[in-house]
Design a protein around this motif. Sequence first.
Motif, mmCIF file in Angstrom:
data_model
loop_
_atom_site.group_PDB
_atom_site.id
_atom_site.type_symbol
_atom_site.label_atom_id
_atom_site.label_comp_id
_atom_site.label_asym_id
_atom_site.label_seq_id
_atom_site.Cartn_x
_atom_site.Cartn_y
_atom_site.Cartn_z
ATOM 1 N N ALA A 1 0.850 -1.191 0.000
ATOM 2 C CA ALA A 1 0.000 0.000 0.000
ATOM 3 C C ALA A 1 0.884 1.238 0.000
ATOM 4 C CB ALA A 1 -0.930 0.006 1.211
ATOM 5 N N GLY A 2 0.392 2.303 -0.631
ATOM 6 C CA GLY A 2 1.138 3.557 -0.681
ATOM 7 C C GLY A 2 0.511 4.508 -1.674
ATOM 8 N N ARG A 3 1.368 5.328 -2.285
ATOM 9 C CA ARG A 3 0.861 6.346 -3.209
ATOM 10 C C ARG A 3 1.874 6.590 -4.322
ATOM 11 N NH1 ARG A 3 -3.048 10.010 -3.180
ATOM 12 N NH2 ARG A 3 -3.645 9.340 -1.076
ATOM 13 N N GLU A 4 1.362 6.644 -5.552
ATOM 14 C CA GLU A 4 2.197 7.091 -6.661
ATOM 15 C C GLU A 4 2.470 8.573 -6.492
ATOM 16 O OE1 GLU A 4 1.082 5.964 -10.621
ATOM 17 O OE2 GLU A 4 -0.216 4.348 -9.857
ATOM 18 N N ARG A 5 3.659 8.996 -6.809
ATOM 19 C CA ARG A 5 4.019 10.393 -6.621
ATOM 20 C C ARG A 5 3.194 11.281 -7.536
ATOM 21 N NH1 ARG A 5 9.839 8.597 -6.785
ATOM 22 N NH2 ARG A 5 10.167 7.766 -4.688
ATOM 23 N N GLY A 6 2.519 12.272 -6.911
ATOM 24 C CA GLY A 6 1.689 13.191 -7.670
ATOM 25 C C GLY A 6 0.431 12.576 -8.230
ATOM 26 N N SER A 7 0.018 11.431 -7.673
ATOM 27 C CA SER A 7 -1.143 10.752 -8.232
ATOM 28 C C SER A 7 -1.948 10.116 -7.112
ATOM 29 C CB SER A 7 -0.682 9.710 -9.257
ATOM 30 O OG SER A 7 -1.786 9.077 -9.869
ATOM 31 N N ARG A 8 -2.721 9.116 -7.475
ATOM 32 C CA ARG A 8 -3.646 8.468 -6.562
ATOM 33 C C ARG A 8 -2.951 7.437 -5.684
ATOM 34 N NH1 ARG A 8 -4.860 3.517 -8.973
ATOM 35 N NH2 ARG A 8 -4.092 3.310 -11.113
ATOM 36 N N GLY A 9 -3.733 6.874 -4.777
ATOM 37 C CA GLY A 9 -3.214 5.819 -3.912
ATOM 38 C C GLY A 9 -2.987 4.526 -4.675
ATOM 39 N N TYR A 10 -2.186 3.657 -4.074
ATOM 40 C CA TYR A 10 -1.832 2.382 -4.703
ATOM 41 C C TYR A 10 -2.099 1.265 -3.720
ATOM 42 C CZ TYR A 10 1.160 -1.308 -6.666
ATOM 43 O OH TYR A 10 1.632 -2.487 -7.170
ATOM 44 N N ARG A 11 -2.789 0.213 -4.167
ATOM 45 C CA ARG A 11 -3.081 -0.962 -3.355
ATOM 46 C C ARG A 11 -2.923 -2.212 -4.231
ATOM 47 N NH1 ARG A 11 -3.123 2.761 -0.448
ATOM 48 N NH2 ARG A 11 -4.570 3.338 1.227
ATOM 49 N N SER A 12 -2.149 -3.170 -3.734
ATOM 50 C CA SER A 12 -1.988 -4.439 -4.462
ATOM 51 C C SER A 12 -1.599 -5.527 -3.475
ATOM 52 C CB SER A 12 -0.930 -4.321 -5.563
ATOM 53 O OG SER A 12 0.363 -4.270 -4.997
ATOM 54 N N SER A 13 -1.662 -6.770 -3.933
ATOM 55 C CA SER A 13 -1.233 -7.906 -3.119
ATOM 56 C C SER A 13 -0.904 -9.083 -4.037
ATOM 57 C CB SER A 13 -2.297 -8.304 -2.090
ATOM 58 O OG SER A 13 -3.560 -8.473 -2.698
ATOM 59 N N LEU B 1 1.784 -18.129 -9.096
ATOM 60 C CA LEU B 1 1.631 -16.766 -8.597
ATOM 61 C C LEU B 1 0.265 -16.202 -8.967
ATOM 62 C CD1 LEU B 1 4.705 -16.952 -10.223
ATOM 63 C CD2 LEU B 1 5.042 -15.045 -8.659
ATOM 64 N N ARG B 2 -0.288 -15.389 -8.064
ATOM 65 C CA ARG B 2 -1.535 -14.681 -8.318
ATOM 66 C C ARG B 2 -1.367 -13.221 -7.886
ATOM 67 N NH1 ARG B 2 -6.171 -18.113 -8.750
ATOM 68 N NH2 ARG B 2 -7.529 -16.523 -7.842
ATOM 69 N N GLY B 3 -1.685 -12.304 -8.802
ATOM 70 C CA GLY B 3 -1.583 -10.875 -8.518
ATOM 71 C C GLY B 3 -2.970 -10.247 -8.409
ATOM 72 N N TYR B 4 -3.157 -9.423 -7.352
ATOM 73 C CA TYR B 4 -4.477 -8.853 -7.058
ATOM 74 C C TYR B 4 -4.425 -7.335 -6.998
ATOM 75 C CZ TYR B 4 -5.809 -13.558 -5.453
ATOM 76 O OH TYR B 4 -6.074 -14.896 -5.372
ATOM 77 N N GLU B 5 -5.534 -6.713 -7.314
ATOM 78 C CA GLU B 5 -5.758 -5.313 -7.003
ATOM 79 C C GLU B 5 -6.432 -5.257 -5.639
ATOM 80 O OE1 GLU B 5 -8.185 -1.355 -8.596
ATOM 81 O OE2 GLU B 5 -8.251 -3.222 -9.725
ATOM 82 N N GLY B 6 -5.874 -4.453 -4.724
ATOM 83 C CA GLY B 6 -6.382 -4.425 -3.362
ATOM 84 C C GLY B 6 -5.402 -5.084 -2.404
#
Length: 346
Positions: A237-249, A274-279
């Motif tokens: 979790a975090g934030r892209e610089r100058g943009s929206r928040g970021y969530r993944s797992s 492997l499995r990649g998720y948004e959130g």
Amino acid sequence: MTGIIEPIRCLSAAAGVLMLVLSTPAPARAAPSGKFGTEGKPGTEDRSGSDRDGAREAGKDEGRQAGTSGKTGDGKDVDTEHLFGFTEGADAGEKGEQEAVVDTVSRIGKRRDGPGRAAYRVLDTRLAYQFNPIDRLSLELSAFGTLRRQSNVADLDDKSYGTFDGASLEVKYQFLKGSAEQPLGLALEVRPRFTRVLPVEGRGADIVDVESLLQLDVQVVPDTLWYGSNISIEPAAGRERGSRGYRSSTFLWSNALVGRVGKNTYLGPEVRYLRGYEGTFLNRLESEALTVGPALHHRFTEKVWLTVAYAGQVWGRDTDPALAGRALGLNQFERHNLRVKFGMEF
């Protein structure tokens, strides 16, 4: 006639003497050193010969037992931590041990965006220092750097740069130590990390992820064949610089089977799912992938080692409807991964 009879009588007498000698029992011979004492008296047995024989047999028994206790040719336990390629072994080391590691992972290949040549090459390098404050507990401090080149890749901007990419602390505790009598090794590792670059997109960000990794290994055939398995969950979790928040797992299940192919060389196949998720909490599946490849581990000396592993994607899919029917899961994962890990213990 008398001249003939006299030699016959001599021959008969000689034959009689010979028969008498042959029929006389032979005197008892002195037994080997194990039958008589140092003074040559019967009954005072010198057991040094039998003791030597017993020692030799005991040595053979100990050698056979050592061959089944999962030890190297020089009598040291096989360290499974770096034995399996991308999969991590359960060993954590003993109090006072230290280790320096250079760990590089190359990630290559994404889906092309239209005609023309496409390139996606990311080189992630980790410099790490590991130490053990107590038995079975290791702490590892790592600094990361990344080199990236991407062009004409679907949904990604063209980029080419190198930069510092954050730091991490890895805490590992080993619950079970594998041996011939108890072949199962089990450990839990937690890896909190701060990163400055989004791993797939390559854009600047301030991200914190915490990977929790269950590590298991088994001596399938003592001193010959080992199986390793990892189950991992990594929320970020975090934030892209100058943009929206970021969530993944990400969810990972990896398995490797390596065998001794030389005195200090180990080789075998490795399979990862492997499995990649948004959130942050495995919310919405975006990609899944299955990779297969070989893993090689070699010890140059007792303290210096090298691990090389390749993982190629053989199956996968993306859940984006626009990518329905397209082969492989390339939205979150790459076609090829190559890991080169070099370490020195001191």
